[in-house]
Structures are given as C-alpha cells and as structure tokens.
Motif scaffolding. Structure first.
Motif, PDB file in Angstrom:
ATOM      1  N   UNK A 130       2.986   2.195  -8.148  1.00  0.00           N
ATOM      2  CA  UNK A 130       3.730   3.403  -7.816  1.00  0.00           C
ATOM      3  C   UNK A 130       5.080   3.026  -7.220  1.00  0.00           C
ATOM      4  N   UNK A 131       6.065   3.891  -7.448  1.00  0.00           N
ATOM      5  CA  UNK A 131       7.395   3.704  -6.890  1.00  0.00           C
ATOM      6  C   UNK A 131       7.890   5.017  -6.313  1.00  0.00           C
ATOM      7  N   UNK A 132       8.873   4.933  -5.446  1.00  0.00           N
ATOM      8  CA  UNK A 132       9.496   6.117  -4.884  1.00  0.00           C
ATOM      9  C   UNK A 132      10.393   6.760  -5.930  1.00  0.00           C
ATOM     10  N   UNK A 133      10.922   7.922  -5.613  1.00  0.00           N
ATOM     11  CA  UNK A 133      11.836   8.580  -6.543  1.00  0.00           C
ATOM     12  C   UNK A 133      13.078   7.733  -6.793  1.00  0.00           C
ATOM     13  N   UNK A 139       4.725   0.981  -0.317  1.00  0.00           N
ATOM     14  CA  UNK A 139       4.085  -0.042   0.515  1.00  0.00           C
ATOM     15  C   UNK A 139       2.559   0.016   0.520  1.00  0.00           C
ATOM     16  N   UNK A 140       1.959   1.063  -0.044  1.00  0.00           N
ATOM     17  CA  UNK A 140       0.505   1.190   0.024  1.00  0.00           C
ATOM     18  C   UNK A 140      -0.157   0.639  -1.245  1.00  0.00           C
ATOM     19  N   UNK A 141      -1.452   0.332  -1.092  1.00  0.00           N
ATOM     20  CA  UNK A 141      -2.255  -0.170  -2.213  1.00  0.00           C
ATOM     21  C   UNK A 141      -2.674   0.988  -3.108  1.00  0.00           C
ATOM     22  N   UNK A 142      -2.604   0.781  -4.408  1.00  0.00           N
ATOM     23  CA  UNK A 142      -3.038   1.785  -5.380  1.00  0.00           C
ATOM     24  C   UNK A 142      -4.338   1.294  -6.015  1.00  0.00           C
TER      25      UNK A 142
END
Length: 331
Positions: A130-133, A139-142
C-alpha cells in the motif's frame, strides 16, 4: 473507435484499465500506472485502456505505450468500463488494474505461475503493498490473502477483502461464465468477487506482492449513503445462495453487519465534511439517514458538534412542517 494496436496477435494476458480523469494529477497517476505495466518481467500482454468520459485527454498519454489499445465511452462507471474492456480484450488471462495503482514487476509472472501450478483454480490472488495518495509506502504491515481455495465465505463474512482488483489474475472463461461486472451503485467489485468465488476456487499465495494500492483519505467508497445502498443490494443478491445453510447464513449476517457499521461511520464523516465545506443540503440528507439508521451515532455526533445540533433543529422543523402539510391535506 479503438486506437493503437498491441504488437502481439494473441497476447497471453489482457490488463484492463478503466479511467475517468478529471485533473492533470490524475493523468500523471495513470502515466505512472502504465509505466509499471511496461516494467513487467513478463512482456506477453496487452493493455485495454477504457476512457470512461474523462475531462482530460487520455489518448495522447496512452500513445506512448505501444501495447495499449484505447477506447472512449461516455461516463458510465467502472463496472461498464471494465465490461467494455473485457469485450475488446483477447488474452487468456485478465487483470483489472485501477488507473492510479501500480503493478509490481513480477505481477504477471506470479499470477501465471500460480494458475499453472493450480489448474483447478479459476483465479489467483496475490498479496499487495500500500502507498499514500502521494505514492509513499505506508509504514504498516499489509496482511497477505488467506491460504485457502474456497474463499466465498471469508469474503461474505468480510473477514478479508480483495483489494485492489489488480491483486487477482482471472482465467478468461471464469470472467465470461459469471457475466462480467454489474453496477450496484458502488460495490461492483464486491458483487463480482462474491459471484466468482461462489462458483470457482482460488489459488491464494503469500509472496511475492503483485500490486501496490494507492490509499486516499477521501474516495467514492467513503460515500456512506451510496455505499450502504450498494452493499445491501449486493448482499440481497447473495441471500438465495445461502438461505438454509446455517454457516453461510451466519457469514451473510456477519458481513452485512460489518459493512453496515463501516458505512454508517462514513455517513458521520460525510456529515462533518459537508458542514465544513458548506454543503448543507448534503449534510441534512446524511443527517436524516443517520438519525433513522443509527440513533446512537446521531446522538454521539450531537454531543460533540454544535453544527450538528443546528442540523437537528432544522430536521425537526422540516418534520413538523411535513406533518402540518399532511394534516392540512387531510382536511
């Protein structure tokens, strides 16, 4: 009319990209998305780019990518755009890639390998990043998808969800068997996954990650009113498939309850956002829904928001006026 033909006569994979571009920033996101497709370790693919009534020109951008076929249609939503892409595509395998997400370099190779190793599976699901806009990694685990073949009940329970669409590679015959996408006003992807998972088994693998999902603080999926209507339509279609099976019925009620809670929370956010932006009619509409659907959420909002208490007074005045009108009309 379609333009710009792929080089291969019969591509192995068709990557279908619906887009509705309204700003130059969205056009740049699409350009980045197409760049990630070009970087695939497996180059036996075509891209079907469906311009769903964009305000920003799409064809000139797509012209830089020779494996891309572009078709334009009047704005009809992502379900209709994906169906248009399916109709034009020629690959044995299909991937649905959103116009602002990224395919990681080994995405096609990993999906093809999974389906080759599991010939009984109708589709393969890989993990995501995941990435920000802005495009920065989060920074979190997916968590990866669950290592199981029959994922209908986990999807129905909403214990886990396929996101984004590009985490999945489908066999063409599977997509055709379920009839492509339908448009239940917002949750067309959930509707499609449930119909597919009910009929076909999956191959879910835990590595490598195949796609990178762009997260936004606001998106169409945060429109609480629309999404409530949509998920209820989707689940109503599933009820005849689960009725009479206690485990499936429990999954149905659990999933619908979880999604209802999620989108009622979105309605609260919608009210606060619309008050901040001066959209009073929209705030009133959402407030009326929230008061009826979730009195406890409505009360909590009243206790922390002076603006919401003003909405409550307006709703009361509107209700009183409506009652007076009904009384007058019966005289």
């Amino acid at each position: 009319m379609p333009s710009s033909s792929p080089e291969h006569d019969q591509p192995l994979v068709s990557i279908i990209v619906p887009c509705h571009l309204g700003t130059p920033a969205q056009a740049e996101f699409l350009n980045q998305t197409l760049q990630t497709v070009s970087a695939q370790t497996c180059q036996d693919y075509e891209v079907i780019l469906v311009d769903d009534g964009s305000l920003v020109p799409v064809a000139p951008l797509a012209a830089a990518y020779p494996r891309t076929t572009t078709v334009r249609q009047d704005n009809a939503g992502p379900a209709a755009a994906r169906n248009a892409g399916i109709a034009l595509s020629r690959g044995r395998y299909l991937i649905f890639l959103d116009a602002d997400d990224h395919l990681l370099p080994s995405a096609l190779a990993a999906g093809l390998d999974a389906l080759e190793r599991h010939p009984q599976a109708g589709f393969a699901v890989g993990p995501r990043e995941e990435m920000t806009s802005e495009g920065e990694l989060v920074p979190w685990h997916v968590a990866p998808p669950p290592p199981q073949a029959y994922i209908y009940l986990p999807l129905l329970r909403f214990d886990w969800y396929i996101i984004p669409p590009s985490s999945v590679m489908f066999r063409r015959e599977v997509v055709e068997a379920v009839g492509g996408f339908r448009d239940p006003w917002g949750a067309d992807d959930l509707d499609f996954y449930l119909r597919t998972a009910h009929r076909f088994t999956a191959c879910c693998y835990q590595a490598p990650a195949v796609t990178r999902y762009r997260r936004y603080s606001t998106s169409s999926s945060r429109d609480g009113e629309r999404m409530l209507h949509s998920i209820r339509s989707v689940y109503a279609r599933q009820w005849p498939l689960v009725e009479g099976d206690p485990e499936a019925e429990a999954a149905y009620h659990h999933g619908l309850g979880r999604l209802t809670d999620i989108f009622l929370d979105c309605v609260v956010e919608n009210i606060e956002d619309r008050l901040l932006t001066g959209n009073r009619p929209g705030a009133l509409r959402s407030a009326r829904l929230l008061k009826m659907e979730s009195p406890e959420r409505w009360q909590a909002l009243l206790e922390r928001s002076l603006e919401a208490t003003v909405l409550a007074e307006e709703l009361a005045a509107m209700a009183e006026g409506s009652g007076s009108a009904r009384t007058f009309n019966t005289l």
